[in-house]
Design an enzyme around this catalytic site. Structure first.
Site, PDB file in Angstrom:
ATOM      1  N   GLU A 249      23.031  14.980 -19.128  1.00 48.24           N
ATOM      2  CA  GLU A 249      21.684  15.401 -19.552  1.00 48.24           C
ATOM      3  C   GLU A 249      21.731  15.754 -21.045  1.00 48.24           C
ATOM      4  O   GLU A 249      22.547  16.570 -21.460  1.00 48.24           O
ATOM      5  CB  GLU A 249      21.242  16.616 -18.710  1.00 48.24           C
ATOM      6  CG  GLU A 249      20.033  17.357 -19.228  1.00 48.24           C
ATOM      7  CD  GLU A 249      18.791  16.485 -19.390  1.00 48.24           C
ATOM      8  OE1 GLU A 249      18.384  15.837 -18.423  1.00 48.24           O
ATOM      9  OE2 GLU A 249      18.236  16.461 -20.519  1.00 48.24           O
TER      10      GLU A 249
ATOM     11  N   HIS B 291       7.099  39.025  10.270  1.00 46.98           N
ATOM     12  CA  HIS B 291       8.525  39.321  10.153  1.00 46.98           C
ATOM     13  C   HIS B 291       9.274  38.697  11.330  1.00 46.98           C
ATOM     14  O   HIS B 291       8.765  38.739  12.451  1.00 46.98           O
ATOM     15  CB  HIS B 291       8.736  40.839  10.172  1.00 46.98           C
ATOM     16  CG  HIS B 291      10.180  41.228  10.115  1.00 46.98           C
ATOM     17  ND1 HIS B 291      10.920  41.105   8.969  1.00 46.98           N
ATOM     18  CD2 HIS B 291      11.034  41.707  11.068  1.00 46.98           C
ATOM     19  CE1 HIS B 291      12.166  41.510   9.198  1.00 46.98           C
ATOM     20  NE2 HIS B 291      12.261  41.874  10.466  1.00 46.98           N
TER      21      HIS B 291
ATOM     22  N   CYS C  12       4.908   6.310  -4.378  1.00 47.71           N
ATOM     23  CA  CYS C  12       5.072   7.482  -3.527  1.00 47.71           C
ATOM     24  C   CYS C  12       5.641   7.103  -2.156  1.00 47.71           C
ATOM     25  O   CYS C  12       6.679   7.613  -1.744  1.00 47.71           O
ATOM     26  CB  CYS C  12       3.718   8.169  -3.389  1.00 47.71           C
ATOM     27  SG  CYS C  12       3.703   9.472  -2.171  1.00 47.71           S
TER      28      CYS C  12
ATOM     29  N   LEU D 242       0.849  -1.194   0.000  1.00 47.60           N
ATOM     30  CA  LEU D 242       0.000   0.000   0.000  1.00 47.60           C
ATOM     31  C   LEU D 242       0.885   1.243   0.000  1.00 47.60           C
ATOM     32  O   LEU D 242       1.979   1.236   0.568  1.00 47.60           O
ATOM     33  CB  LEU D 242      -0.899   0.011   1.236  1.00 47.60           C
ATOM     34  CG  LEU D 242      -2.043  -1.000   1.238  1.00 47.60           C
ATOM     35  CD1 LEU D 242      -2.725  -1.020   2.614  1.00 47.60           C
ATOM     36  CD2 LEU D 242      -3.060  -0.709   0.139  1.00 47.60           C
TER      37      LEU D 242
HETATM   38  P1  FAD Z   1       1.821   4.480  -7.858  1.00 46.18           P
HETATM   39  O1  FAD Z   1       2.223   5.254  -6.690  1.00 46.18           O
HETATM   40  O2  FAD Z   1       2.871   3.999  -8.796  1.00 46.18           O
HETATM   41  O3  FAD Z   1       0.990   3.244  -7.317  1.00 46.18           O
HETATM   42  C1  FAD Z   1       0.497   2.249  -8.173  1.00 46.18           C
HETATM   43  C2  FAD Z   1       0.284   0.992  -7.373  1.00 46.18           C
HETATM   44  O4  FAD Z   1      -0.393   0.057  -8.201  1.00 46.18           O
HETATM   45  C3  FAD Z   1       1.571   0.316  -6.944  1.00 46.18           C
HETATM   46  O5  FAD Z   1       1.543   0.087  -5.557  1.00 46.18           O
HETATM   47  C4  FAD Z   1       1.600  -1.000  -7.723  1.00 46.18           C
HETATM   48  O6  FAD Z   1       2.169  -2.053  -6.974  1.00 46.18           O
HETATM   49  C5  FAD Z   1       0.124  -1.238  -7.942  1.00 46.18           C
HETATM   50  N1  FAD Z   1      -0.182  -2.074  -9.108  1.00 46.18           N
HETATM   51  C6  FAD Z   1       0.338  -1.984 -10.361  1.00 46.18           C
HETATM   52  N2  FAD Z   1      -0.246  -2.861 -11.178  1.00 46.18           N
HETATM   53  C7  FAD Z   1      -1.162  -3.540 -10.426  1.00 46.18           C
HETATM   54  C8  FAD Z   1      -2.090  -4.578 -10.714  1.00 46.18           C
HETATM   55  N3  FAD Z   1      -2.234  -5.093 -11.932  1.00 46.18           N
HETATM   56  N4  FAD Z   1      -2.868  -5.028  -9.706  1.00 46.18           N
HETATM   57  C9  FAD Z   1      -2.751  -4.501  -8.438  1.00 46.18           C
HETATM   58  N5  FAD Z   1      -1.886  -3.530  -8.121  1.00 46.18           N
HETATM   59  C10 FAD Z   1      -1.121  -3.050  -9.117  1.00 46.18           C
HETATM   60  N6  FAD Z   1       5.675  12.963  -6.474  1.00 46.18           N
HETATM   61  C11 FAD Z   1       5.438  14.033  -5.693  1.00 46.18           C
HETATM   62  O7  FAD Z   1       4.339  14.587  -5.744  1.00 46.18           O
HETATM   63  N7  FAD Z   1       6.387  14.509  -4.834  1.00 46.18           N
HETATM   64  C12 FAD Z   1       7.612  13.955  -4.736  1.00 46.18           C
HETATM   65  O8  FAD Z   1       8.451  14.407  -3.950  1.00 46.18           O
HETATM   66  C13 FAD Z   1       7.898  12.825  -5.543  1.00 46.18           C
HETATM   67  N8  FAD Z   1       9.096  12.222  -5.475  1.00 46.18           N
HETATM   68  C14 FAD Z   1       9.327  11.119  -6.236  1.00 46.18           C
HETATM   69  C15 FAD Z   1      10.574  10.498  -6.142  1.00 46.18           C
HETATM   70  C16 FAD Z   1      10.842   9.370  -6.893  1.00 46.18           C
HETATM   71  C17 FAD Z   1      12.188   8.716  -6.781  1.00 46.18           C
HETATM   72  C18 FAD Z   1       9.825   8.830  -7.749  1.00 46.18           C
HETATM   73  C19 FAD Z   1      10.080   7.583  -8.554  1.00 46.18           C
HETATM   74  C20 FAD Z   1       8.594   9.439  -7.848  1.00 46.18           C
HETATM   75  C21 FAD Z   1       8.335  10.585  -7.100  1.00 46.18           C
HETATM   76  N9  FAD Z   1       7.105  11.232  -7.188  1.00 46.18           N
HETATM   77  C22 FAD Z   1       6.875  12.347  -6.423  1.00 46.18           C
HETATM   78  C23 FAD Z   1       6.042  10.771  -8.101  1.00 46.18           C
HETATM   79  C24 FAD Z   1       4.969   9.962  -7.352  1.00 46.18           C
HETATM   80  O9  FAD Z   1       5.579   8.921  -6.625  1.00 46.18           O
HETATM   81  C25 FAD Z   1       3.949   9.414  -8.333  1.00 46.18           C
HETATM   82  O10 FAD Z   1       3.456  10.460  -9.140  1.00 46.18           O
HETATM   83  C26 FAD Z   1       2.795   8.759  -7.602  1.00 46.18           C
HETATM   84  O11 FAD Z   1       3.240   7.713  -6.768  1.00 46.18           O
HETATM   85  C27 FAD Z   1       1.775   8.207  -8.591  1.00 46.18           C
HETATM   86  O12 FAD Z   1       0.733   7.629  -7.873  1.00 46.18           O
HETATM   87  P2  FAD Z   1      -0.193   6.495  -8.513  1.00 46.18           P
HETATM   88  O13 FAD Z   1      -1.197   6.166  -7.475  1.00 46.18           O
HETATM   89  O14 FAD Z   1      -0.648   6.902  -9.853  1.00 46.18           O
HETATM   90  O15 FAD Z   1       0.785   5.251  -8.775  1.00 46.18           O
END
Ligand code: FAD
Length: 459
Positions: free
Chosen positions: A201, A438, A40, A36
């Site tokens: 880059e 301030h 993120c 869970l």
């Molecule tokens: P995710 O967080 O990727 O969650 C998707 C979930 O779905 C996962 O737990 C996965 O296991 C599950 N899943 C996938 N396929 C299936 C399936 N078929 N059945 C059941 N479960 C499945 N964002 C910020 O806003 N601030 C930050 O500081 C920031 N820092 C970051 C740093 C790093 C290194 C990275 C990689 C990302 C960062 N992000 C940050 C981006 C952020 O983590 C993502 O935008 C966010 O987690 C997306 O949320 P989501 O719910 O779409 O997907």
């Protein structure tokens, strides 16, 4: 079992959607194949910020003598440095589990796949499976690091952001491919620990999408931290040897490094989840197009978060989750992306909301701007954090704030005021006319608003 909503993925998109739908009375099931909290909590925002906090402390201690506090012979314990983040992550994952249960959301650990617009197949770790019925389905399966196969990705020497978080030994040198947000955050973390860091880059600048002046300043400040920048060039060849890697750039230059981090974007987790079978369209990179109510082309199937390829941020995923849940529960709400703060947790921090001056030029919009340097802020000087500035872009006719860029200490907190001002349609004059305490860094936001009208007191 039949549900009002089944959600694939328990990241910040999925779990927030689940809680909002449950709050509105839905019977909800979250299917999560891993942990869970998603990327993120487990591999993104939270673990990286736990590491950033560690480096902030180290940076402060290293500057102790300047403040009359001698903290000599500092020793960093890399395994504790990394271990602390795991404790933070575990605590938050437990918290999500608690919140879902409190809201009576069902949780199943397994991989979900759509068999029909109303049927989800769940394959569990122990080999068993079940099928559940759902009136609506939300796809929140997120994204994963994209890797270029020719760069020798192996998860041990050539890493992505997933594996670098599990290092047990600090690398002496680190080559980072990609000077975007993730690459730059890791660059600052490892450079502060004493690792020799190089960023390659392909674009002319790191952090190429932010305000150009901010990007230029960040390049200077990165170099000051000892981070070597190779911009405007790509990778020609990667050779792995006993001692690490030898990487040849397009320019012909050879760089040796113990480890390499590939941070060149994210791939969408949309394969193998049955979208094609039930006719949910995907875009050229596998992303799922959605309307402003977060519906896919198949009305009862919604998609939220990274898979929608709108803005890959946790708070966007959560906001989209709330919109999807509310529409499923009969409200009529739409996603609006005009005011989305975006924070980069480098040293110093960068935060932005709305448009930049360059975007305005590209879009043919005439704007005014006001800028206030932290060098002129009493609080910033007192803290020894005088690098950076606040820049406000406004509409010259209405005086409404169209965008704000902040480079500097606590930029990620300061941007919240700018976002609220924009959301409420505030003018620069209203922001300037708001008394700010301030001495605070927030005064710089007020002074930048004053500067739009040429009436800043301290510049
Ligand atoms: P995710 O967080 O990727 O969650 C998707 C979930 O779905 C996962 O737990 C996965 O296991 C599950 N899943 C996938 N396929 C299936 C399936 N078929 N059945 C059941 N479960 C499945 N964002 C910020 O806003 N601030 C930050 O500081 C920031 N820092 C970051 C740093 C790093 C290194 C990275 C990689 C990302 C960062 N992000 C940050 C981006 C952020 O983590 C993502 O935008 C966010 O987690 C997306 O949320 P989501 O719910 O779409 O997907």
């Amino acid at each position: 079992m039949a549900y009002k909503t089944v959600i694939l993925g328990g990241g910040p998109g999925g779990y927030v959607a689940a809680i909002r739908a449950a709050q509105l009375g839905a019977k909800v099931l979250v299917v999560e194949k891993d942990r869970l909290g998603g990327t993120c909590l487990n591999r993104g925002c939270i673990p990286t910020k736990a590491l950033v906090s560690g480096t902030e402390l180290l940076r402060a201690l290293n500057r102790g003598a300047e403040f009359g506090i001698n903290a000599d012979n500092l020793v960093t314990d890399f395994s504790r440095f990394m271990g602390r983040k795991d404790e933070v992550v575990q605590r938050l994952v437990t918290g999500i589990n608690y919140l879902l249960k409190k809201n009576k959301v069902g949780i199943v650990k397994g991989t979900g796949k759509l068999l029909s617009p109303n049927t989800v197949h769940i394959a569990k770790e122990d080999g068993s499976s079940e099928q559940v019925k759902a009136e609506n389905i939300i796809i929140a399966t997120g994204s994963r690091p994209a890797v270029n196969p020719s760069w020798g990705y192996d998860g041990t020497t050539v890493l992505t952001s997933d594996e670098i978080l599990n290092l047990t030994e600090q690398p002496k040198s680190l080559l980072i491919i990609g000077g975007g947000v993730i690459g730059c955050e890791f660059a600052c973390i490892f450079a502060q620990l004493g690792t020799e860091v190089t960023i390659v880059e392909i674009m002319p600048s790191i952090l190429g999408t932010i305000d150009k002046e901010a990007a230029r300043l960040m390049q200077t400040l990165f170099k000051k931290q000892g981070i070597s920048l190779k911009t405007g060039t790509g990778i020609r060849k990667v050779i792995k040897g006993q001692e690490g890697l030898t990487v040849t750039l397009e320019t012909g230059e050879e760089i040796r490094a113990e480890k390499m981090l590939v941070s060149v974007g994210r791939a969408f987790n949309t394969e193998g989840i049955g979208l094609d079978t039930i006719g949910v369209e995907t875009g050229p990179r596998g992303e799922i197009p959605v309307n402003s109510r977060m519906q896919t082309g198949t009305g009862n199937i919604y998609a939220i978060g990274d898979v929608t390829n709108k803005i890959q941020l946790a708070h966007v995923a959560s906001a989209q989750g709330i919109i999807a849940a509310e529409n499923i529960m009969g409200k009529d709400t739409e996603m609006d992306y005009t005011v989305v703060p975006n924070c980069i947790f480098t040293y110093p921090e960068v935060a932005l909301v709305g448009i930049t001056g360059q975007m305005a030029t590209e879009q043919g919009i005439t704007v005014k701007q006001g800028k206030f340097p932290f060098m002129a802020s009493g609080r910033a000087l007192a803290a020894g954090q005088a690098e950076g500035f606040v820049k406000i872009i406004t509409d010259p006719v209405t005086d409404k704030i169209l965008g704000v860029t902040i480079v500097g200490s606590h930029a990620s907190d300061l941007i919240a005021e700018a976002a609220l001002a924009m959301k409420l349609g505030a003018t620069a004059q209203q922001l300037a006319g708001t008394i700010h305490a301030h001495p605070t860094l927030a005064e710089a936001v007020m002074e930048a608003a004053e500067a739009v009208h040429g009436i800043s007191i301290h510049i």
